[in-house]
Design a protein around this motif. Structure first.
Motif, PDB file in Angstrom:
ATOM      1  N   ASP A   1       0.995  -1.415  -0.049  1.00 47.05           N
ATOM      2  CA  ASP A   1       0.191   0.387  -0.162  1.00 47.05           C
ATOM      3  C   ASP A   1       0.762   1.434   0.212  1.00 47.05           C
ATOM      4  OD1 ASP A   1      -2.299  -1.699   0.074  1.00 47.05           O
ATOM      5  OD2 ASP A   1      -2.655  -1.190   2.447  1.00 47.05           O
TER       6      ASP A   1
ATOM      7  N   SER B   1     -10.172  -3.182  -3.621  1.00 47.14           N
ATOM      8  CA  SER B   1      -8.535  -3.239  -3.885  1.00 47.14           C
ATOM      9  C   SER B   1      -9.201  -1.229  -3.517  1.00 47.14           C
ATOM     10  CB  SER B   1      -7.965  -2.943  -4.641  1.00 47.14           C
ATOM     11  OG  SER B   1      -7.544  -3.620  -5.139  1.00 47.14           O
TER      12      SER B   1
ATOM     13  N   LEU C   1      -9.361   2.762  -2.735  1.00 45.72           N
ATOM     14  CA  LEU C   1      -9.564   4.121  -3.586  1.00 45.72           C
ATOM     15  C   LEU C   1      -9.884   5.705  -2.274  1.00 45.72           C
ATOM     16  CD1 LEU C   1      -9.096   4.067  -7.464  1.00 45.72           C
ATOM     17  CD2 LEU C   1      -7.325   3.028  -6.204  1.00 45.72           C
TER      18      LEU C   1
ATOM     19  N   VAL D   1      -5.657  -3.619  -2.650  1.00 47.91           N
ATOM     20  CA  VAL D   1      -4.500  -2.691  -2.118  1.00 47.91           C
ATOM     21  C   VAL D   1      -5.099  -1.400  -1.923  1.00 47.91           C
ATOM     22  CG1 VAL D   1      -2.389  -3.536  -3.742  1.00 47.91           C
ATOM     23  CG2 VAL D   1      -4.023  -1.621  -4.541  1.00 47.91           C
TER      24      VAL D   1
ATOM     25  N   ALA E   1      -4.888   2.847  -2.361  1.00 46.10           N
ATOM     26  CA  ALA E   1      -4.051   3.962  -1.906  1.00 46.10           C
ATOM     27  C   ALA E   1      -4.958   5.181  -2.123  1.00 46.10           C
ATOM     28  CB  ALA E   1      -3.811   4.041  -3.719  1.00 46.10           C
TER      29      ALA E   1
ATOM     30  N   THR F   1      -1.066   6.129 -10.404  1.00 43.40           N
ATOM     31  CA  THR F   1      -1.178   4.738  -9.387  1.00 43.40           C
ATOM     32  C   THR F   1      -2.449   3.861 -10.139  1.00 43.40           C
ATOM     33  OG1 THR F   1      -2.016   5.802  -7.343  1.00 43.40           O
ATOM     34  CG2 THR F   1      -3.135   3.836  -7.600  1.00 43.40           C
ATOM     35  N   LEU F   2      -3.362   4.524 -11.637  1.00 44.45           N
ATOM     36  CA  LEU F   2      -4.413   3.974 -12.562  1.00 44.45           C
ATOM     37  C   LEU F   2      -3.646   3.496 -13.912  1.00 44.45           C
ATOM     38  CD1 LEU F   2      -7.347   4.949 -10.697  1.00 44.45           C
ATOM     39  CD2 LEU F   2      -5.334   2.830 -10.370  1.00 44.45           C
TER      40      LEU F   2
ATOM     41  N   GLU G   1       1.238   2.447 -12.984  1.00 45.33           N
ATOM     42  CA  GLU G   1       1.215   0.968 -11.727  1.00 45.33           C
ATOM     43  C   GLU G   1      -0.241   0.108 -12.178  1.00 45.33           C
ATOM     44  OE1 GLU G   1       2.139   2.811  -7.825  1.00 45.33           O
ATOM     45  OE2 GLU G   1       4.149   3.178  -8.318  1.00 45.33           O
TER      46      GLU G   1
ATOM     47  N   SER H   1       0.630  -3.390 -11.662  1.00 45.19           N
ATOM     48  CA  SER H   1       0.683  -4.027 -10.017  1.00 45.19           C
ATOM     49  C   SER H   1      -0.517  -4.016  -9.491  1.00 45.19           C
ATOM     50  CB  SER H   1       1.640  -3.199  -9.352  1.00 45.19           C
ATOM     51  OG  SER H   1       1.412  -1.564  -9.554  1.00 45.19           O
ATOM     52  N   SER H   2      -1.630  -2.864  -9.562  1.00 43.54           N
ATOM     53  CA  SER H   2      -2.693  -2.429  -8.529  1.00 43.54           C
ATOM     54  C   SER H   2      -4.096  -3.195  -9.233  1.00 43.54           C
ATOM     55  CB  SER H   2      -2.902  -0.782  -9.088  1.00 43.54           C
ATOM     56  OG  SER H   2      -2.028   0.086  -9.198  1.00 43.54           O
TER      57      SER H   2
ATOM     58  N   ARG I   1       5.892  -5.159  -8.950  1.00 41.85           N
ATOM     59  CA  ARG I   1       6.157  -5.046  -8.270  1.00 41.85           C
ATOM     60  C   ARG I   1       6.653  -4.321  -7.121  1.00 41.85           C
ATOM     61  NH1 ARG I   1       2.563   0.258  -6.057  1.00 41.85           N
ATOM     62  NH2 ARG I   1       3.698   0.560  -4.153  1.00 41.85           N
TER      63      ARG I   1
END
Length: 579
Positions: free
Chosen positions: A132, A345, A347, A369, A371, A382-383, A386, A389-390, A441
């Motif tokens: 995270d 996940s 957000l 995760v 975020a 993030t989106l 990555e 990986s998210s 990651r």
């Protein structure tokens, strides 16, 4: 004359208060006759500078003041624009007023910093890997407002793991991790050492990644009615949509006072249709987050892809206030649901009533995760950058266990990971949940250790019996074991590596660049938490370490970190009250 008008206005306002209290229509009626031209669609009573709104006026309860008093007051603001309430679409021509909600403090789960452990008493340290990054983004948002974050908002491991590191590439999807270990002198306590453990996950090629079955669960309650909340949610999810393939599917569930399906599962190739639904969403109403989560999971299960990635992505400030609101009850629900193959996940958005504690609970127990999105740039990181990986895990239930050698190490402490600690016997128990790691990651952990003969943090006991020195090579500081499961497996696998003298550096300046930068971030986080274990370390020392270890900084993340450290030097200890 003006004083006479003001007196008359005050008297009439007090008359209305008395009239409302005892149901006396006669006072209001006489006031209406005195000045009928001042009727408005809504009554406003000004008492000690605070505006109180009551029910809409009618001819039987209206009260007015003389023109002079009306002109002395500022004109009423225009009515708010139409918004969508209850998470769905407002009927055409029927605007809904924004839901009023008090804004309180942001909520974080406080966890005491890890203390030093005596190796001869507790040689083994076990924890779940954490990927995270929500803490770093929240700290940045606070400092950008010239305010120090709450100490509980600072999770050191999330600060460290916000940054990518150049660790060796993992071999294959079947052996999805590489490890990188470095030992260096502590920059804040002479005579002690820092052990850096770096892990990098296997990166799935775009052509071979599994299909995605995603449900966007969007909070459309009144607390999301702010520029850095629902509008930023729409912008963020639109970015994510651009990263999906034509065979991926997206559904949308929204919740406010109730929850409902705004979009049935739809191929990501129908981008305009998906965006049109999101564009029509607006904020209003209370927050039935628990019901929204239930419906989102149900929709994901109905369209479960056994060979793909099935995930609910919750976008919220975490302010659940209707229906199921107990964190333990929600935790139990997502724990049960992850067995179906649907992960969760989170957000997080906004400040002021941001419920980080709830969102951490949901993400950690939903195999996902957490975020925190404070800017469009963070959404892009993030989106977009990555996204793999998210969304796409390469391993689940990833645990680390480190056994320190009492012939070489007297004491140790794990820096961060306080909310991820596990019991020693949890490591070999495949029933115990742990963290997930996504495609490509990097994850980093740091230990501070006291070598034999070094400056100890814990004194000897008067009555302790001497223990024999165990056998084992004195050249090893310790031994690392990593246990993980492949995404579709329930049986764990094991990786192990020794911490030996070959990875030890005599000077901090000679240690790998990535290791030194991670230490700088850890030192900054520890200072924000109070600096209990960092000795004489100060912000200027952190700046010197970070500037000396920036290295390749393609996206400017490390340069931004340097600016945040500078901001902390002059930030207020507490946010000022809004005027």
């Amino acid at each position: 004359m003006p004083r006479l008008c003001q007196t008359l206005a005050t008297g009439l306002a007090l008359a209305l208060v008395a009239s409302c209290a005892r149901g006396d229509e006669q006072v209001a009626s006489s006031a209406e006759q005195a000045a009928p031209d001042a009727l408005a669609s809504e009554s406003e009573i000004v008492v000690t500078g605070t505006l109180h709104r009551s029910a809409p006026m009618t001819s039987s309860n209206a009260i007015t003041v003389v023109d002079a008093a009306r002109m002395a007051r500022p004109s009423a603001p225009p009515p708010p624009p139409p918004v969508i309430a209850q998470g769905m679409f407002a009927p055409k021509g029927e605007p809904v007023r924004p839901y009023y909600q008090d804004v309180g403090r942001d909520k974080f789960a406080a966890a005491a910093e890890n203390a030093f452990k005596v190796v001869r008493e507790e040689p083994v340290s076990t924890f779940s890997l954490d990927v995270d990054t929500a803490s770093y983004s929240f700290v940045r948002a606070s400092l950008n407002q010239n305010t120090m974050p709450q100490p509980a908002a600072v999770r050191t491991e999330e600060m460290i793991n916000y940054f990518p590191y150049d660790y060796p590439i993992a071999r294959s999807a079947d052996q999805p991790f590489s490890t990188s270990v470095a030992v260096m002198p502590s920059p804040w306590t002479p005579g002690r050492q820092l052990v850096r453990i770096g892990v990098k996950g296997y990166e799935i090629a775009a052509a071979t990644r599994p299909r995605a079955n995603l449900v966007f669960l969007i909070d459309t309650s009144g607390s999301m009615n702010a520029p850095n909340k629902l509008p930023l949610v729409k912008q963020s999810l639109a970015m994510l949509l651009d990263q999906l393939g034509g065979e991926d599917r997206v559904a949308i569930v929204t919740y406010a006072g109730s929850a409902g399906v705004a979009l049935e599962p739809t191929p990501a190739s129908r981008r305009n249709e998906i965006l049109a639904v999101m564009d029509r969403l607006g904020a209003g109403g209370s927050t039935a987050g628990g019901e929204g989560i239930r419906q989102a999971y149900a929709l994901a299960r109905q369209n479960l892809d056994p060979k793909g990635v099935n995930r609910v992505i919750l976008a919220t400030d975490g302010d659940f206030n209707v229906g199921i609101t107990d964190p333990n009850e929600l935790k139990g629900f997502v724990e049960r649901e992850r067995g179906s193959g649907v992960f969760l996940s989170v957000l997080g958005f906004g400040m002021g009533n941001y419920n980080d504690a709830l969102m951490q609970t949901l993400a950690q127990n939903g195999n996902g995760v957490a975020a925190y999105i404070d800017t469009a740039n963070e959404a892009r990181k993030t989106l977009v950058e990555e996204a793999s990986s998210s969304l796409f895990p390469i391993a689940k239930d990833v645990k680390i266990q480190v056994e320190f050698n009492p012939r070489a190490v007297a004491e140790y402490r794990l820096i961060g990971y306080e909310t991820r600690l596990l019991n020693r016997d949890d490591f070999d128990n495949d029933k115990v949940d742990a963290g997930d790691v996504g495609s490509g990651r990097t994850v980093t952990a740091l230990y501070e250790v006291v070598p034999i003969g070094g400056p100890r943090a814990i004194g000897d006991l008067r009555y302790a019996e001497p223990k024999p020195v165990p056998a084992g090579p004195a050249s090893e500081l310790g031994f690392i074991k990593i246990r993980y499961k492949l995404p579709k497996s329930d049986t764990s696998r094991l990786i192990s590596v020794a911490i030996d003298r070959r990875v030890q550096y005599a000077r901090f300046e000679d240690a790998p660049q990535d290791a030194r930068f991670a230490v700088a971030v850890a030192g900054f986080a520890e200072l924000l938490r109070g600096g209990r274990h960092t000795g004489a370390l100060g912000y200027d020392d952190v700046l010197a370490m970070a500037n000396g270890a920036r290295g390749k900084d393609e996206f400017g993340y490390r340069s931004e970190f340097v600016q945040l450290v500078r901001a902390a030097k002059s930030a207020r200890s507490m946010a000022a009250l809004a005027q």
